[in-house]
Design a protein around this motif. Structure first.
Motif, mmCIF file in Angstrom:
data_model
loop_
_atom_site.group_PDB
_atom_site.id
_atom_site.type_symbol
_atom_site.label_atom_id
_atom_site.label_comp_id
_atom_site.label_asym_id
_atom_site.label_seq_id
_atom_site.Cartn_x
_atom_site.Cartn_y
_atom_site.Cartn_z
ATOM 1 N N VAL A 112 14.873 2.244 -80.611
ATOM 2 C CA VAL A 112 13.841 1.576 -79.802
ATOM 3 C C VAL A 112 12.444 1.987 -80.275
ATOM 4 O O VAL A 112 11.540 1.154 -80.410
ATOM 5 N N LEU A 113 12.246 3.273 -80.562
ATOM 6 C CA LEU A 113 10.949 3.754 -81.072
ATOM 7 C C LEU A 113 10.585 3.034 -82.377
ATOM 8 O O LEU A 113 9.443 2.616 -82.579
ATOM 9 N N LYS A 114 11.561 2.909 -83.242
ATOM 10 C CA LYS A 114 11.382 2.249 -84.540
ATOM 11 C C LYS A 114 10.990 0.775 -84.331
ATOM 12 O O LYS A 114 10.039 0.279 -84.944
ATOM 13 N N ALA A 115 11.727 0.105 -83.440
ATOM 14 C CA ALA A 115 11.441 -1.313 -83.163
ATOM 15 C C ALA A 115 10.038 -1.485 -82.590
ATOM 16 O O ALA A 115 9.370 -2.486 -82.832
ATOM 17 N N VAL A 121 5.268 10.743 -82.325
ATOM 18 C CA VAL A 121 5.891 10.918 -81.012
ATOM 19 C C VAL A 121 6.102 12.400 -80.713
ATOM 20 O O VAL A 121 6.486 13.186 -81.593
ATOM 21 N N ALA A 122 5.789 12.785 -79.467
ATOM 22 C CA ALA A 122 6.047 14.167 -79.031
ATOM 23 C C ALA A 122 7.401 14.219 -78.347
ATOM 24 O O ALA A 122 7.798 13.265 -77.669
ATOM 25 N N LEU A 123 8.104 15.324 -78.551
ATOM 26 C CA LEU A 123 9.415 15.488 -77.933
ATOM 27 C C LEU A 123 9.355 16.547 -76.839
ATOM 28 O O LEU A 123 9.053 17.714 -77.107
ATOM 29 N N ALA A 188 -0.157 12.715 -80.203
ATOM 30 C CA ALA A 188 0.995 11.854 -79.901
ATOM 31 C C ALA A 188 0.544 10.555 -79.247
ATOM 32 O O ALA A 188 -0.347 10.556 -78.402
ATOM 33 N N GLN A 189 1.109 9.436 -79.688
ATOM 34 C CA GLN A 189 0.850 8.159 -79.010
ATOM 35 C C GLN A 189 1.962 7.848 -78.003
ATOM 36 O O GLN A 189 1.812 7.010 -77.123
ATOM 37 N N ALA A 190 3.062 8.569 -78.170
ATOM 38 C CA ALA A 190 4.215 8.359 -77.284
ATOM 39 C C ALA A 190 4.913 9.691 -77.060
ATOM 40 O O ALA A 190 4.699 10.655 -77.801
ATOM 41 N N VAL A 191 5.726 9.735 -76.023
ATOM 42 C CA VAL A 191 6.453 10.959 -75.725
ATOM 43 C C VAL A 191 7.901 10.597 -75.370
ATOM 44 O O VAL A 191 8.155 9.601 -74.690
ATOM 45 N N ILE A 192 8.837 11.364 -75.918
ATOM 46 C CA ILE A 192 10.251 11.183 -75.549
ATOM 47 C C ILE A 192 10.575 12.162 -74.432
ATOM 48 O O ILE A 192 10.382 13.369 -74.596
ATOM 49 N N LEU A 193 11.036 11.644 -73.301
ATOM 50 C CA LEU A 193 11.487 12.517 -72.211
ATOM 51 C C LEU A 193 12.913 12.936 -72.554
ATOM 52 O O LEU A 193 13.888 12.430 -72.004
#
Lengths: 229, 229
Positions: A112-115, A121-123, A188-193
Motif C-alpha cells: 500500500v505504501l508503494k502504491a 516513512v517512520a516506523l 517522515a511524510q508518513a508513519v507506520i503504526l
C-alpha cells in the motif's frame, strides 16, 4: 454464501484482535448480519511473549502459533491472518504448519505504501519488531526510505504500547503527540503504526500533519478482499 | 495458566460479538497479555436470522448453532457463551449438542436484577425476543414486574437495532432519547438492553435518569468469573 472463512491467530494482544474484527466489519459492504464474513478466532493471550522471545529472554511462540493455525484449519478456515506485527517473525512456522494460505500483514502494508508513492516513512513498532528487520527488509526492497525514532523516543513508543495492553487510559495519551512531532522532525511524510496496539492510541489521526498507515486496517481490507474473492 | 477457555457462538450480529470481546477484556484483571483469558470465537454471521425463524418466516438457526457448539467443544472450549438474546430461544439445541456447560445470558441478567432489588424493569429487545417470552418468564419467576414499550415505540427499538446492524450512525441515535423517556413514563426504574446491538446505541448511559442493565456486560463478567474459577 460461498464466501471464504478466515481464521485469526489472535490474542497478541486481545485488544488488537478486537480492533481487527471491528475493522473487518467496517471494511465489509454489508447491510444485514448474513452479508458479513465468517471469522474463526483463536484469541489466545497465553502465547509466549514475542518481545521476550526475540530479545533472547523467553520461549519461542512459534510452536503455539503453529498449533493454533492447524486447529483453525481443521475447524474450517480457508486462509489465516495474524493481527500482530512482531509475531510475523514466526510467519514461516505458521505457513509450514498448514496447507491454507496465510496473509502477510507486513507485505500488504508495504504494498500500500508503494502504491501511494511514499518516499520517507517512520516506523513506530516494538523494539523486537525493529530488531527483526521485518519492515526494514521489505521497505528497502520496495525502495522506500526507512526512519526509526531516536532511542529515547523508542522508549516512549514502548510505554505507549504497554499502556494499551494494560488499559492505562492516561498512559496511552501521554506521549502520542511528541512521538509524531519527532517523526516529522526526522523528515517522515508518513508513519507506520507497526504494532497492533498503536492504532488504539492514535484514534484522532486528523489532528496530525502526517499520513498514518495502520497495518491492522490494511490487513482487514486484505481479509475482506480475499474472503469475498 | 490453568484457566478455562471459553467458546463463543458469535456473529449474531458481528458487532455484538466484538462488543462482548471488548467487555471480557475490560472485566479481566490483567496487566499483560498473558493474564487475559483465552476465547475461541466462531463469528458466524451466516447463521439463519433468529428474528425471521421465530416470527415464522425462515429456517431455524438451532442446527447451525449446535454444529458451531460441537466444533468449539472439539477445539478445546471448556464452556460456551452466546452473545445474542434472541438466539437463547435455541439454547436447548446448543446444550443438547455438547457435554460442556453453556452460560445462559438471560438467567445471569435476571439474577443481577434480583440481587439489585429491581421492582419494575422495561425490556428493550427484538420483537422476536419479546415473542419468545425468554425474559418475561424468568422475570416473572423472580417476582420482577415486566414492562414493554407500546407498539409504536417497539418499532423504534427495532429501527435502532437494524441501524446498528447496518452501521447507520445517524439512525443509531435517532430514537434513543424518546425510547427511554417512554420507559420512564411507563414507570420503569430500570431498562434491560435486551438485544446485543442496543448497548452500542446507548454508549452515553449517564445522561439518562434510569438504570441500565446490559446483558452483554453481565455475560462478560460471568465468563471471566467462570474462566478464572
Amino acid at each position: 454464501m460461498g464466501d471464504k472463512i478466515v481464521g485469526i491467530i489472535g490474542g497478541m494482544g486481545p485488544e488488537a484482535t478486537v480492533d481487527l474484527l471491528t475493522k473487518i466489519i467496517r471494511a465489509t459492504p454489508a447491510k444485514r448480519d448474513q452479508e458479513h464474513i465468517r471469522t474463526l478466532v483463536d484469541n489466545n493471550p497465553r502465547i509466549p511473549s514475542r518481545v521476550e522471545a526475540i530479545l533472547g529472554d523467553g520461549p519461542s511462540p512459534g510452536p503455539v502459533m503453529a498449533e493454533m493455525a492447524k486447529n483453525l484449519e481443521k475447524s474450517g478456515a480457508h486462509f489465516l491472518a495474524i493481527p500482530c506485527n512482531t509475531a510475523h517473525y514466526y510467519l514461516s512456522d505458521v505457513k509450514e504448519a498448514v496447507q491454507i494460505p496465510v496473509l502477510d500483514m507486513i507485505e500488504e502494508t508495504v504494498k500500500v505504501l508503494k502504491a501511494d508513492n511514499i518516499q520517507n516513512v517512520a516506523l513506530l513498532a516494538t523494539t523486537a519488531t525493529i530488531a527483526t528487520k521485518l519492515y526494514e527488509n521489505k521497505l528497502t526492497e520496495a525502495g522506500i526510505n526507512f526512519i526509526l525514532p531516536a532511542p529515547e523516543y523508542q522508549e516512549k513508543v514502548m510505554e505507549t504500547i504497554f499502556a494499551v495492553k494494560s488499559g492505562d487510559l492516561e498512559g496511552i495519551q501521554k506521549y502520542t503527540d511528541e512521538i509524531i512531532n519527532h517523526c516529522l522532525e526526522l523528515g517522515a511524510q508518513a508513519v507506520i503504526l507497526g504494532c497492533t496496539e498503536l492504532p488504539i492510541a492514535y484514534k484522532n489521526k486528523e489532528k496530525y500533519k502526517i499520513t498514518f498507515y495502520d497495518p491492522t486496517e490494511i490487513l482487514a481490507r486484505a481479509i475482506v478482499r480475499d474472503a469475498l474473492s
